[in-house]
Each structure stands twice: as structure tokens, then as C-alpha cells.
Design a protein around this motif. Sequence first.
Motif, PDB file in Angstrom:
ATOM      1  N   ALA A  34     -19.086  13.064  33.401  1.00  0.00           N
ATOM      2  CA  ALA A  34     -18.548  14.244  32.673  1.00  0.00           C
ATOM      3  C   ALA A  34     -17.765  15.402  33.811  1.00  0.00           C
ATOM      4  N   SER A  35     -18.680  15.362  34.934  1.00  0.00           N
ATOM      5  CA  SER A  35     -18.121  16.183  35.800  1.00  0.00           C
ATOM      6  C   SER A  35     -16.746  15.500  36.455  1.00  0.00           C
ATOM      7  N   ALA A  36     -16.710  14.338  36.795  1.00  0.00           N
ATOM      8  CA  ALA A  36     -15.555  13.628  37.118  1.00  0.00           C
ATOM      9  C   ALA A  36     -14.394  13.892  36.265  1.00  0.00           C
ATOM     10  N   ARG A  37     -14.344  13.622  35.052  1.00  0.00           N
ATOM     11  CA  ARG A  37     -13.409  14.180  33.907  1.00  0.00           C
ATOM     12  C   ARG A  37     -13.005  15.243  34.101  1.00  0.00           C
ATOM     13  N   ASN A  38     -14.052  16.338  34.092  1.00  0.00           N
ATOM     14  CA  ASN A  38     -13.653  17.731  34.124  1.00  0.00           C
ATOM     15  C   ASN A  38     -12.937  18.046  35.286  1.00  0.00           C
ATOM     16  N   ARG A  39     -13.160  17.536  36.501  1.00  0.00           N
ATOM     17  CA  ARG A  39     -12.509  17.813  37.982  1.00  0.00           C
ATOM     18  C   ARG A  39     -10.876  17.115  37.704  1.00  0.00           C
ATOM     19  N   GLY A  40     -11.050  16.029  36.955  1.00  0.00           N
ATOM     20  CA  GLY A  40      -9.640  15.613  36.986  1.00  0.00           C
ATOM     21  C   GLY A  40      -8.838  16.351  36.008  1.00  0.00           C
ATOM     22  N   ILE A  41      -9.096  17.020  34.834  1.00  0.00           N
ATOM     23  CA  ILE A  41      -8.714  17.776  34.065  1.00  0.00           C
ATOM     24  C   ILE A  41      -7.917  19.000  34.756  1.00  0.00           C
ATOM     25  N   ARG A  42      -8.897  19.614  35.408  1.00  0.00           N
ATOM     26  CA  ARG A  42      -8.583  20.948  36.127  1.00  0.00           C
ATOM     27  C   ARG A  42      -7.268  20.601  37.227  1.00  0.00           C
ATOM     28  N   GLU A  43      -7.213  19.513  37.746  1.00  0.00           N
ATOM     29  CA  GLU A  43      -6.215  19.321  38.677  1.00  0.00           C
ATOM     30  C   GLU A  43      -4.780  18.444  37.994  1.00  0.00           C
ATOM     31  N   ALA A  44      -5.014  18.055  36.733  1.00  0.00           N
ATOM     32  CA  ALA A  44      -3.787  17.607  35.964  1.00  0.00           C
ATOM     33  C   ALA A  44      -2.599  18.549  35.953  1.00  0.00           C
ATOM     34  N   HIS A  45      -1.482  17.997  35.837  1.00  0.00           N
ATOM     35  CA  HIS A  45      -0.281  18.782  35.621  1.00  0.00           C
ATOM     36  C   HIS A  45       0.477  18.610  34.311  1.00  0.00           C
ATOM     37  N   GLY A  46       0.098  17.325  33.769  1.00  0.00           N
ATOM     38  CA  GLY A  46       0.702  16.776  32.609  1.00  0.00           C
ATOM     39  C   GLY A  46       0.366  17.669  31.250  1.00  0.00           C
ATOM     40  N   GLU A  47       1.275  17.517  30.198  1.00  0.00           N
ATOM     41  CA  GLU A  47       1.346  17.975  28.937  1.00  0.00           C
ATOM     42  C   GLU A  47       0.193  17.536  28.246  1.00  0.00           C
ATOM     43  N   TRP A  48       0.117  16.084  28.440  1.00  0.00           N
ATOM     44  CA  TRP A  48      -1.128  15.088  27.894  1.00  0.00           C
ATOM     45  C   TRP A  48      -1.836  14.481  29.064  1.00  0.00           C
TER      46      TRP A  48
END
Length: 216
Positions: free
Chosen positions: A67-81
Motif C-alpha cells: 500500500a505504501s509503495a503504491r501511494n509513493r508511485g501515485i504521488r510521483e506519477a505524471h500521467g492522467e491515468w
Amino acid sequence: MKISVLIPTYNRETQVLRAIDSALTQTFPVDEIIVVDDGSTDRTTEAIRTRYGSRVTLLQQENAGVASARNRGIREAHGEWIALLDSDDTWLPTKIERQMEALAALGDDFGVCFTDCIYDGNPEMTLSVFQSVGITDAPKFGPLEDPGNYVLAEREPFYTPSILIRRSLLRQPEPFDVAMVVREDTDVYFRLSLQTRFCFVSEPLVRIDRRPSRTV
């Protein structure tokens, strides 16, 4: 539409390379691939850097859970999806393309799109995910009405490696609940079912690892 692929991983050096390869060979090219290494103690980071270089954004953190890893990735993502992919699973080449076709045809009301999946490595698991929950004779793509009811019945047809989510629906700081040990992804999908519409692609476009020896 820009797409960010998010792959959390922990001690899956061999499997994660297969997952990344399947994202890189999509017929509808993705815009970025983010791998969050959740404190691996094997050669995961070295293998990714050697093989992909700048083609993959590699983030590292101390072991804190998926869960923490996914949250970190979402914060760093630039895409619309955000396209979620587990590190021991793979996509078929047309997975993203078919989802883009479905979203283009169905309209902006849909913030989640998922596909059918098949299982690898366990000869007893011969049904696809859709078949196992009773979705048969479905059209090529279409809406899934009342997705929350599937969650409540514990028969949800949307598995994490097939999910594509509009990033604006994940704006809260911690969309995945780090306090949950299991089904933290189902918790997110239930909350999303109250915010947006879900659509599906009935073709099985994800291969899910279910080998008895796999690490969880």
C-alpha cells in the motif's frame, strides 16, 4: 491520454523484469513506468537499472508494504491515468490499447477500466476471472453496473493488474490504506465505486501468477 504504469515490488528480481517487459511492449505505448522497490534485499534494483536505464523510473524506500509503495508511485506519477501492475504478473500486448478503445467509446463518465484475466502456474485454475464470478457472454466492452455490490459479495471481477484509474480520483495523500494488511486494493475500488463508473474489456489481457511456490 498519458498513462503512468505503477509496479510495486519486493524481492522479485526475475518476475519484475517480465512485468516491465510486458508494459514496454504494449501496442498503445505508455508514457512512463514507475517501479517502487519496497526495500528489496535481492538484486532487484541492480537488475532494473542495468536492463532499462532511464526507460524506467526506479524509486526505493524502506520496506513498508505494498500500500505504501503504491501511494509513493501515485504521488510521483505524471500521467492522467494510473495503470496498476503487480510485479509477478504480466500484460498481453494489446491490454492498454483495448482499454483506450473502451474509454473512447463509452465516454468521460468512466474513471475505472479493467479487463478479464487468466491464471498462470496452477492447472486447477482453468477459469478466467470473469468466468469465476459468473460474467459470461459479455460484449467486447461495456459498463459494469453497481461495482460496489460485487465487492460486498466478495465476487469482484476487477483484479489489480488489470485496473486503469483516472489519476484525479486518487488525489488524497494516501489512497491505499497502509494499515490494511490484505485487501487494501479492494478497499480502494469500493470507495471508487462511490465516485465514478466502471467499465470493462471482456478479453482476458492479464496473466496472473498463481504458482503454488510464488512469494506473496
